[in-house]
Write an enzyme that holds these catalytic residues in place. Sequence first.
Site, mmCIF file in Angstrom:
data_model
loop_
_atom_site.group_PDB
_atom_site.id
_atom_site.type_symbol
_atom_site.label_atom_id
_atom_site.label_comp_id
_atom_site.label_asym_id
_atom_site.label_seq_id
_atom_site.Cartn_x
_atom_site.Cartn_y
_atom_site.Cartn_z
ATOM 1 N N ILE A 1 0.828 -1.218 0.000
ATOM 2 C CA ILE A 1 0.000 0.000 0.000
ATOM 3 C C ILE A 1 0.852 1.255 0.000
ATOM 4 O O ILE A 1 0.314 2.368 -0.071
ATOM 5 C CB ILE A 1 -0.940 0.035 1.218
ATOM 6 C CG1 ILE A 1 -0.142 -0.047 2.526
ATOM 7 C CG2 ILE A 1 -1.977 -1.055 1.129
ATOM 8 C CD1 ILE A 1 -0.992 0.173 3.763
ATOM 9 N N GLY A 2 2.165 1.114 0.079
ATOM 10 C CA GLY A 2 3.026 2.297 0.080
ATOM 11 C C GLY A 2 4.473 1.930 -0.095
ATOM 12 O O GLY A 2 4.887 0.779 0.093
ATOM 13 N N GLY B 1 8.239 3.654 0.933
ATOM 14 C CA GLY B 1 9.003 4.706 1.584
ATOM 15 C C GLY B 1 10.475 4.620 1.249
ATOM 16 O O GLY B 1 10.911 3.774 0.463
ATOM 17 N N SER C 1 12.827 3.687 3.115
ATOM 18 C CA SER C 1 13.510 2.548 3.712
ATOM 19 C C SER C 1 12.887 1.211 3.338
ATOM 20 O O SER C 1 13.392 0.166 3.722
ATOM 21 C CB SER C 1 13.518 2.693 5.238
ATOM 22 O OG SER C 1 12.207 2.837 5.725
ATOM 23 N N GLY C 2 11.778 1.208 2.590
ATOM 24 C CA GLY C 2 11.173 -0.052 2.205
ATOM 25 C C GLY C 2 9.696 0.085 1.929
ATOM 26 O O GLY C 2 9.128 1.183 1.915
ATOM 27 N N LYS C 3 9.045 -1.056 1.719
ATOM 28 C CA LYS C 3 7.630 -1.083 1.381
ATOM 29 C C LYS C 3 6.766 -1.223 2.630
ATOM 30 O O LYS C 3 7.217 -1.710 3.667
ATOM 31 C CB LYS C 3 7.349 -2.234 0.417
ATOM 32 C CG LYS C 3 8.039 -2.081 -0.933
ATOM 33 C CD LYS C 3 7.737 -3.267 -1.849
ATOM 34 C CE LYS C 3 8.415 -3.076 -3.204
ATOM 35 N NZ LYS C 3 8.158 -4.223 -4.118
ATOM 36 N N VAL C 4 5.498 -0.805 2.476
ATOM 37 C CA VAL C 4 4.514 -0.950 3.546
ATOM 38 C C VAL C 4 3.380 -1.827 3.022
ATOM 39 O O VAL C 4 2.897 -1.633 1.906
ATOM 40 C CB VAL C 4 3.965 0.416 3.992
ATOM 41 C CG1 VAL C 4 2.939 0.235 5.110
ATOM 42 C CG2 VAL C 4 5.090 1.329 4.449
ATOM 43 N N LYS D 1 5.795 -2.479 7.904
ATOM 44 C CA LYS D 1 6.855 -1.811 7.147
ATOM 45 C C LYS D 1 8.069 -2.732 7.105
ATOM 46 O O LYS D 1 8.568 -3.163 8.152
ATOM 47 C CB LYS D 1 7.229 -0.472 7.778
ATOM 48 C CG LYS D 1 8.325 0.258 7.008
ATOM 49 C CD LYS D 1 8.430 1.724 7.387
ATOM 50 C CE LYS D 1 9.010 1.923 8.749
ATOM 51 N NZ LYS D 1 9.266 3.353 9.038
ATOM 52 N N ASP E 1 11.178 14.762 11.190
ATOM 53 C CA ASP E 1 10.670 14.556 9.831
ATOM 54 C C ASP E 1 9.148 14.695 9.818
ATOM 55 O O ASP E 1 8.434 13.893 9.230
ATOM 56 C CB ASP E 1 11.088 13.183 9.303
ATOM 57 C CG ASP E 1 10.971 13.085 7.788
ATOM 58 O OD1 ASP E 1 10.920 14.136 7.129
ATOM 59 O OD2 ASP E 1 10.931 11.956 7.266
#
Length: 997
Positions: free
Chosen positions: A691-692, A694, A696-699, A714, A825
């Site tokens: 679903i996303g 980022g 640093s990796g996928k979600v 994540k 952030d």
Amino acid sequence: MSIPSLPSLLLLFLLLPFHVISQPTTQNDQNTLLNLKHFWSNPPSLNHWNQSSNPCSWPEITCTATTITGINLANKEIYGTVPPLICDLKNITSLDLNYNYINGSFPTALYNCTNLQYLDLSQNFLVGRIPDDISRLSSELWYLNLFNNNFTGDIPVSISRLSKLSSLRLDQNLFNGSFPEEIGYLNELEELNLAYNDFTPSRLPPSFTQLKKIRYFYMAEANLIGELPGNLSGMATLELLDLSGNQINGSIPSDLFVLKKLTRVFLYRNNLTGGIPDSIQALNMEIIDLSENKLTGKIPDGFANLMSLTNLTLMFNQLSGEIPVGVDRLPRLQDVRIFDNKLSGPLPPDFGRYSELEIFEVNLNQFTGNLPENLCYGGKLIGLIVFNNSLSGEIPKSLENCSSLKKFWVSGNRFSGAIPDGLWKVQKLETMIMSGNLFSGQLPQVLAPELSTLEISNNRFSGQIPTGVSSWTSLRVFKASYNLLDGVIPQDLTALANLGTLLLDGNKFTGSLPATIVSWSSLNILNLSRNQLTGQIPAGLEFLEALTALDLSRNYLSGQIPSQLGGRLVFLDLSANDLTGIIPSQLNNGAFDKSFFNNPGLCSNNPSLGLNSCSSRSKTRSSNKTSARFVAIIASIAVILLLLVLLTRYVIVLYRRRKYGLNSKWKFTSFQKLNFTESKILPRLTEKNVIGQGGSGKVYRIAINRSGDVVAVKKISSKNNLDQKLEKEFRAEVKILSIIRHSNIVKLMGCISCDNSKLLVYEYMENRSLDRWLHRNQAPSSYGLNGSVCHAVLDWPKRLNIALGAAQGLCYMHHDFSPTVIHRDVKSSNVLLDSEFNAKIADFGLARILAKESELNTTSAFAGSFGYMAPECAHTTKVNEKMDVYSFGVILLELTTGKEASNGNEHSSLAEWAWQQTVGGAPIVDALDNECMDPMYLNEMTGVFKLGLKCTSKTPTNRPSMKEVCQILLRYSIAAKMGKNGADVADHFPLLKFENV
């Protein structure tokens, strides 16, 4: 001998470098200049300074006879400090070093320049306190400019001993102490500027009214409190007064407009009460800005005598009565902004006839009658904004020829009749908002070439959408809900590639939807509900990547739902149609539990959707008609298939064990009681569940049981062992979220790790991240896509609730959790929203736990996202809470303007753009998001926008704390719920009162 006037001296000084007496100078002076150049590392801009030329021929040098008297090195990219050797030029009287990179403390070496009369060190990087002995500067000094440096502390009393000062500029520094009332004893002072400093709260000293020669007096945003001194008439020469953006209360002194030379008054954004003084003797007045106060009573009749008046700005007050007769005939009037008051009666008929009117904003009042006929008589009208009054009649036909018009906003009145044909086509027109009137007639074939927003909802427009609609290429927002439009929705409408919002609900459209719609590449919101549409849902809808809100309810649509529809949808309503078949898999979950009601032919095996079960409808084929031979064949095939299934499952198990590391040694650490283990997570880390993505990796969205419970996972991984950066982010997030507990901070349920992968398991947030709703997706509300709803779901109350929730999460981190946590952030993509649109702060990979006071709070990593990073991040490694405050301020600006953080305009970020808008004098309402502009909440929206400005102050000390931010937002939240404005509610909640931002 009398001192010449300030403008004469300034003009003389500016001309001096270009009117040089070309005479030889002494060798010593030339050597001094060359040594000065060498001290500053030979800046390229001074390459022409050399031994072979006469310094009096250098454009930066002013000479008299054989003597050097002036140096003008403005904007020469000079770095470093001011060296003592500069005063070896014994006869120097003027020194201009503004707009360079000069640093260090105030250059006390200049005390030795005993003939100095003019000193400009503005727009540099000087720091520290102004020395207490600054009076040791030359007694002949008449001009001192330290504007836009970084001086702190108090302004020393000794500055008042520079008795010949005619101009003193100390504005836009970091002063956080006091300013001396003795400045009022500078008898020669003509210009005093102490604006934009965070002084300790102070009253305006009565001694300042004794400045007999003062012409320009600026103390905007200087933390002034209390009432204004009564004897302003003592400043008899005053031409400009700017005390805006303070906390001044009480009434406007009755003698203010008695000052006959006064031309400009800025008292906006204070807490002034009472009426505007009736005695008007300043007949040369050009600008009056008393906006954003609590002024009551009438606009004085004397304003009609101000023949030089260009700007009348009285918005955001509680003024009542009618506009005085004659104000509309002022010959130089350009800008009228008197909106959000309680003014009534008819608008004077001659506005625009006797002057070149540019801005006319009288919205949010109680005006009646017709619009003035000649508003654009001078051909300069840019903005005509009169929404939410009781105006009636037809739109003046004269506006057809208003070629300068950009914004036409007349919603919420009682206008009737047809829109003049030519008005639709005005070349520069960008916005037409006419909702909520009684307009009739048909839509035009051709629209203005730059028109991007057209809102005509809740009127009586009729007929078909014209065949020329494909020429409306600039249109981004088209809202035509609840009119009498009919016919089919033309295929040409789908040619509008820039269209983001299309609302045609509540009309009489018939026929099928356009078959080919892939051209709607930017479409976010589509509402065609409450029409008489027939046929099937076009399969092309599933290919619209930007579409996140779709409402086709209450029509006569039939057939099946396209199998791939819904991949990016956040809102869907297909209820009350004649649809049949099985709900597509991606829509077959609780997020769409109200999307399919009153479609008897639809079925689903998910009970949360409230539909008939598909299994109960399946018809069993009669076994009596099956031959024995056929049964035998089926049985043989079944055996073969069973063997194939077993073999396939074995291969899949081996594959999954290798791919998901089931053979690896996984460690599952839970931070609360859980009813699942890693075995429920690892096999479901597939692409269809992503679903996303980022940095640093996928979600992933992972269902953990048959009841529909879902978590977000994540995955942080690399091809080899985790690199140091990812490992550090993983540890930071686990360290903080495993111990922090707050309803507005995302909950970390557990973590799963092995050698080369780390998995973080969070509670699942149904409505994803805030940025998807504000920018890329603009999702709708759960109660439909009516044209009056802003960004559909994200109307202002929801936005305000999101802002408050996120602020409470940050406030807990900064003030209530020990040790303090700095997120580093904060951005809209890290604000997640649950099913009720409650906000939670997420992604703590860059967060830092603040060290103790005895330790250094620094970081070596450059953290943050463009558009959200505080200015100091570029030149400091020290971490503090004010960095988060800045980033949160950007989110507030996103919520109020609808713009992205990195997209203020082509030259600046959103924060810079917002500051430029405000400093440039543009009304705040122009910056607010049209999609969310509900007059009921305009006060709250304006207040939150200004809070965003305060949070994004370039100076960290000028930013409020998150605790103060929470109090302000809470006040506005209570105001919205009680149907009052923020100022009214503060009177009932004294703990929530706050200083003007």
